[in-house]
Every structure is written in C-alpha cells, then in structure tokens.
Design an enzyme around this catalytic site. Structure first.
Site, PDB file in Angstrom:
ATOM      1  N   TYR A 110       9.790   1.621   1.506  1.00 14.95           N
ATOM      2  CA  TYR A 110      10.042   0.551   2.471  1.00 14.95           C
ATOM      3  C   TYR A 110      10.841   0.994   3.692  1.00 14.95           C
ATOM      4  O   TYR A 110      10.363   0.929   4.820  1.00 14.95           O
ATOM      5  CB  TYR A 110      10.743  -0.622   1.766  1.00 14.95           C
ATOM      6  N   PRO A 123       4.153  -9.296   2.471  1.00 15.49           N
ATOM      7  CA  PRO A 123       3.099 -10.211   2.030  1.00 15.49           C
ATOM      8  C   PRO A 123       3.297 -11.619   2.587  1.00 15.49           C
ATOM      9  O   PRO A 123       4.406 -12.022   2.954  1.00 15.49           O
ATOM     10  CB  PRO A 123       3.250 -10.224   0.497  1.00 15.49           C
ATOM     11  N   HIS A 345       9.481  -6.998   2.106  1.00 10.32           N
ATOM     12  CA  HIS A 345       9.260  -6.525   0.745  1.00 10.32           C
ATOM     13  C   HIS A 345      10.393  -5.689   0.154  1.00 10.32           C
ATOM     14  O   HIS A 345      10.472  -5.509  -1.067  1.00 10.32           O
ATOM     15  CB  HIS A 345       7.968  -5.693   0.727  1.00 10.32           C
ATOM     16  N   LYS A 441      -9.706 -15.192 -22.151  1.00  9.26           N
ATOM     17  CA  LYS A 441      -8.830 -15.531 -23.288  1.00  9.26           C
ATOM     18  C   LYS A 441      -9.642 -15.989 -24.489  1.00  9.26           C
ATOM     19  O   LYS A 441      -9.286 -15.690 -25.642  1.00  9.26           O
ATOM     20  CB  LYS A 441      -7.826 -16.606 -22.864  1.00  9.26           C
ATOM     21  N   ASP A 448      -6.049 -10.249 -16.832  1.00  7.14           N
ATOM     22  CA  ASP A 448      -5.807  -9.281 -15.771  1.00  7.14           C
ATOM     23  C   ASP A 448      -6.713  -8.061 -15.928  1.00  7.14           C
ATOM     24  O   ASP A 448      -7.297  -7.574 -14.958  1.00  7.14           O
ATOM     25  CB  ASP A 448      -4.340  -8.847 -15.775  1.00  7.14           C
ATOM     26  N   SER A 547      -2.921  -6.515  -6.756  1.00  6.73           N
ATOM     27  CA  SER A 547      -1.764  -7.083  -7.442  1.00  6.73           C
ATOM     28  C   SER A 547      -2.099  -8.459  -7.984  1.00  6.73           C
ATOM     29  O   SER A 547      -2.689  -9.287  -7.288  1.00  6.73           O
ATOM     30  CB  SER A 547      -0.567  -7.190  -6.481  1.00  6.73           C
TER      31      SER A 547
END
Length: 619
Positions: A110, A123, A345, A441, A448, A547
């Site tokens: 960063y 973001p 961030h 599920k 994910d 992400s």
C-alpha cells in the site's frame, strides 16, 4: 475436516484448515486481552512452500520454463543454501515480533505503491438503491447514517465490539480499531497512515463534503453524547444551504499518482489555512460525501453506474472532486438514492468495512425515534483553501486530462465503458439470479470454491489458457493478520480445494516468499535467482484478481484490475443469488468486463447442470 492447529513457539505451526464461516459472539473482556490470546502468524516450512510454488506455476508457464525454475528452486532450498539461511532469519523475526509480515505488507502493498489509490487500490461498495430521490430524502438518510456509524463507534470505543470467530477460533479485531479517525498521508516516495483515534484528544467531528466544499461537523454534545438524527438533519441542511458552486475541487488532487500528489501536498500545506483545513479532514472520524445526482442509463446498468460513482465519482464534472480519497472511510450518499462507500485500503480489508456497513444499514432501517427537543447548535465550520497559482495549475492539469464525459447523451450510453484521465475503467455489476449459496450447499460444496472454479472455467473459455489467479484469504486468526493468497489456478480441482484450505491457516506461499525476499533486501544480500526468475514475475501477474466479500446487506464491493491486462472480480454470494462486480481496463484490447461477466454466468449454469445430472452418492 481438520480443526485449526495450535501455535508452536516462534511462529511455527502445523498445516490446519478452516471449517466454519465467521460468527460474532459478544464476550466480556477488553481488546488487548483478546489480542494477546491470539497465536502468532506461522512461518511455513521452506520445503513445503517451494513444492507449492512449483505446483502453482504448473498451469501458467511452459514446460521448459518450469524445468528451469525447478532447478533454481532446488538450488534455493538445498541444505546449507541461501534459502535455508533466509528461513532461519525469518523465523527469528517471527520470534521477536507480534507479526513478522504485517509491517512489511502494509508498506509494500500500500504505502510504497505509487499508482493512484483511486481504482488501483481503494475499493468501492455499492448499497441497494435507497428509497429517496430528492435533497430532503438524501439529508434524512445521511443523518441516520451518521448516527449509525457513531453507534458502531461506541462499541469500538468501549471495546465491546463482538469478537468474530472462524471455526470456533477467535479472530484478530485490530482492523476495526484502525478505520475511524485515520487517514493516509501522501509522501514524495512513500506514504504513511496516521490514526488520530489513538491520540490523547480523539476527534469529535466528521467531514462533510458538498459541491466540492468541505465542512467540519461536530457530532458530539459537550457531555459526550452524540447528536440525534434530527440534529444531524438540521446541520446537514445548513451545510447544503451554505455551500457554493463554482468552487475549485481541491479534493480531486487526491486522485493523482502518489508521487505527484506528494509534491502537490507539500505545496498545498505551505499555506497555514490550507494546512489547518487538511488537518481537519485527516483528523475527522470519517467523511460523508453528499453527491449530486448524475445521469443514469437503464435499470439494467444502474448498479454498474453506481459502482463507478463509488470507485471514483464519475469524473471531474460530477463527483470525483467531492471526495478526499486519502480518507480511510468515505460514505457516499447521492441525491438520487445511490449510496455506498469508498475506503482507503492500507488500514483494513473488506470484511471489517462490510461489518460496519451492515450495522449502519440495519440502524438506518429502524423506526424513527421520538424527535428530540431542538437546542441551539453551532454552525458547521466551512474549511477554506487558499488556491495558489501552483495549486491551481495542479488542479487544472487533472481536469484537462479528465476527458471522460463529452456530453450527457454519450455519458448515459457509455458510463460503464469509457476512458478518462482518472480511470480508464470498464465496470460491470451483475446480479446472478438463478441461484446463490443454496445450490452448492445442497451438494455439500463450498460456495466460494464453486464460484472460483466457475471463474476459472469462464476465463479458460475466453482465452483457452489458465492464468495466475489471486483470491484474498484472511489471516485474521493470527495476531495483526491481514491476508494471504489463494491461488485458484491449479492442475486439478482437488489441488484447488487443498490450496483453498491451506491458504487460510498461514500455510500459503505468497507472503512466505515475500518474507524471504525482504530478509535478503534488509540484509543487503544478493537477490536469490528464484526472485529474479521470469517465472516469479509471471506468478505475481494476477490477470484474475478476485475476492469474496460476503455481507448481510444485499450489496457488492468493487475494485479495479491489478495488472493492465487483467480483471478485478468481487462477489457477494447471497442465499438465492450472487452479486458480481467485474472490471477491466478499456486501454487493453484483449480484456472485456462484459464478456467475462457473461462467461461467468454461463459457467455457473453449466456447473449446476453437471451437478443435477450427477447421481448423488447414497448415504
């Protein structure tokens, strides 16, 4: 599944696995006591990381190049070799610090990163469109939002914030204590972050920006109690009435390349008035951006337009000057009901920001409280700036290069795909409405992992090859833990699942390799060949940067690609649908966010079909 392992001395730990989603439990005790009970981040075994590194390269480089890299890796990890010495030094660092990685990571990822924070680092977050379309509705919602943030802040200040758990293990809560009253400070070569919440006199105000003008709004009474939503309404109305138009958009300076902004910053704060105004913004608890309405296209493209607004404001003619992008947390409330946030961030990852926003959204939905008696309130303080010729030139250069909006009609048609001096961004936000977490599920699969495989399939169908893929993995089960990398591109789905589980237990390769490299840098040793090898550069060229940021609120986070020819993909899997934000750069002819978004939709549907056609094993 294997439960989370127990920490060994000096930061060493056996491989272990994530078993359950995050849950929040309110427990007695204070923040420091909780933090001291967390394990230290482990240093993975050198041989394990080297083996996993080769496995990660297999699907993304050619066989001849892989053979060469294997030779370099074997030389690096041999007994008595350079890798062994770096490993010992890294283990020593782990013994003598709370977290061997965190300081390095914040600096490298960063503060030393010199591209603009806008799009490239910070973001945005898009909330569902709120039920108002005028100034009064905007003010009313913004007032309740302020009250909601202060309600959350009370839990932080009192150290009663519910501790989050993952697989029965407590998570580090440090990031929650870093997002309010903090700000990034530009430097000539490297930036810094200051957290005023930890000062002897913590701030009692927020910054409100309207029509490019900044105001200080005191949010606490003299007895320490917060103002009510009704009182905030009065103060916000005063701000909107007193703000002028045709003001130099000083905030747009924060959209610059960091070296350029560092130079402008030095020039800006030479003037005492400017220095005091900038300090007030930096010290504020957070920034509230009251945006004007911007032209909209169809309902189908609304969320994509909103994502653009949250990421960079839509250009200098709209709301890009209505920001201070160095501020850790900016809440954005548009006059047309478009709402969300933008965050710098460096201090935190997405999940703590989303948890705060979930709380705020829930707070704003509560029934109106009984109106409080009106007492005289001090006028919000307008922050003044002296625009010197030098600063005016800097602003004009930004405005000159901001050629994103030629006219309103083109803007309405092309707001989600255009090139400008700020962003060059193609953004698509889609709601995949065919199913959500419920389908994977039902087949006892990780939602994910299911989505990551769909992303791999979509990319392969477009390009007939795999690419280096980054998925952010939390390290918050360790003290001061931030993130590591899940490398979703693997030789087989089984390898992917293994990589997925290992990455979130401190056993991933990327941060370990970074640590070994940083030891060599700090010791002024010759850089090992493994780090100058072209394969290492390819491994870090993430053409898919992804992400998962789940939330209770039906929202989606968004960010830009991390390489010029790449994609940024963020997603929020809800029970019966999935929100996706897909981005690419228009200047790259080989990428197209809309095409990848459509390919993801098709991949998810095809994968569901395969599941439905596959007989389930008998219990």
């Amino acid at each position: 599944m294997v439960k989370l392992g127990v920490a060994k001395p000096c930061g060493l730990m056996k491989p272990c696995h994530l078993v359950k989603p995050v849950s929040a439990i309110r427990v007695s005790g204070r923040y420091l006591t909780h933090q001291k009970g967390l394990p230290s981040l482990p240093v993975p075994p050198l041989q394990q990381t080297c083996e996993h590194y080769i496995s990660a390269l297999e699907p993304i480089i050619e066989a001849e190049e892989l053979k060469h890299t294997k030779e370099l890796v074997d030389e690096f990890q041999k007994a008595g070799g350079v890798g062994e010495g770096l490993q010992r030094s890294l283990e020593k660092r782990a013994c003598n610090s709370e977290n061997w990685l965190s300081e390095w990571w914040v600096q490298i990822a960063y503060l030393e990163y010199r591209l603009p924070v806008v799009v490239h680092s910070s973001p945005g977050l898009v909330l569902p469109r709120m039920n108002f379309r005028d100034k009064q509705g905007q003010i009313r919602f913004a007032a309740k939002l302020i009250a909601g943030v202060l309600d959350f802040k009370t839990m932080i200040d009192n150290e009663t914030l519910p501790v989050e758990y993952l697989g029965g293990k407590p998570l580090c809560m440090n990031q929650y204590y870093e997002v309010l009253s903090s700000c990034r400070i530009p430097g000539l070569k490297k930036d810094s972050v200051v957290n005023h919440a930890k000062s002897s006199r913590p701030p009692k105000h927020i910054t409100v920006v309207h029509n490019f003008e900044f105001f200080v709004l005191d949010v606490y009474n003299s007895d320490g109690t917060p103002l009510t939503a009704d009182q905030f309404c009065v103060q916000l109305e005063r701000i909107c009435s007193s703000s002028q138009t045709n003001i130099e958009p000083v905030g747009i300076l924060t959209t610059q390349h960091r070296d350029s902004w560092g130079k402008s910053y030095v020039s800006l704060i030479k003037d005492n008035t400017n220095k005091e105004s900038v300090s007030a913004i930096q010290r504020s608890i957070f920034t509230l951006c009251l945006d004007g309405a911007i032209p909209r296209g169809s309902e189908e493209t609304y969320r994509s337009c909103a994502a653009i607004q949250m990421l960079h404001g839509g250009g200098s003619q709209w709301n890009s000057g209505n920001r201070w992008f160095d501020k850790t947390l900016q809440f954005i409330v548009g006059e047309d009901g478009t709402c969300g946030a933008n965050y710098e961030h460096a201090p935190a990852e997405g999940p703590p920001i989303v948890a705060l926003i979930d709380h705020v959204v829930e707070y704003t939905r509560k029934p109106e409280m009984v109106r409080s008696p009106m007492v005289p309130l001090p006028m919000p303080q307008k922050l003044h700036f002296t625009i010197t010729p030098e600063i005016k030139k800097d602003i004009e250069e930004i405005l000159f290069h901001d050629i994103s909006i030629i006219n309103i009609s083109i803007f309405i048609l092309n707001i989600i795909r255009y090139t400008d001096g700020l962003t060059d961004l193609d953004m698509r936000v889609i709601v995949f409405g065919h199913f959500g977490k419920n389908v994977p599920k039902a087949h006892k699969m990780s939602p994910d992992a299911f989505i990551q495989i769909a992303l791999q399939l979509a990319y392969y169908r477009m390009y007939q090859r795999c690419c280096a893929t980054y998925e952010s993995a939390s390290l918050r089960m360790f003290r001061l833990g931030r993130t590591d990398t899940i490398r979703s591109a693997s030789s087989a789905s089984a390898a992917f699942v293994k990589a997925f589980d290992n990455s979130i237990s401190g056993q991933a390769i990327d941060r370990h390799l970074l640590g070994l490299k940083m030891v060599a840098v700090e010791k002024k040793l010759p850089m090992p060949d493994i780090f100058t090898d072209t394969a290492y550069a390819k491994a870090l060229c993430y053409q898919l940067s992804t992400s998962q940021v789940p939330s209770k609120t039906d929202c989606v986070m968004c960010f830009g690609p991390v390489v010029p020819n790449g994609y940024g993909v963020c997603y929020n899997p809800m029970e019966d649908h999935i929100n996706f934000a897909v981005s690419s750069f228009n200047s790259c002819e080989e990428t197209n966010a809309a095409h990848l978004a459509q390919a993801v939709v098709e991949a998810l549907l095809d994968m569901r079909t395969v599941l439905e056609q596959t007989p389930r094993p008998k219990l």
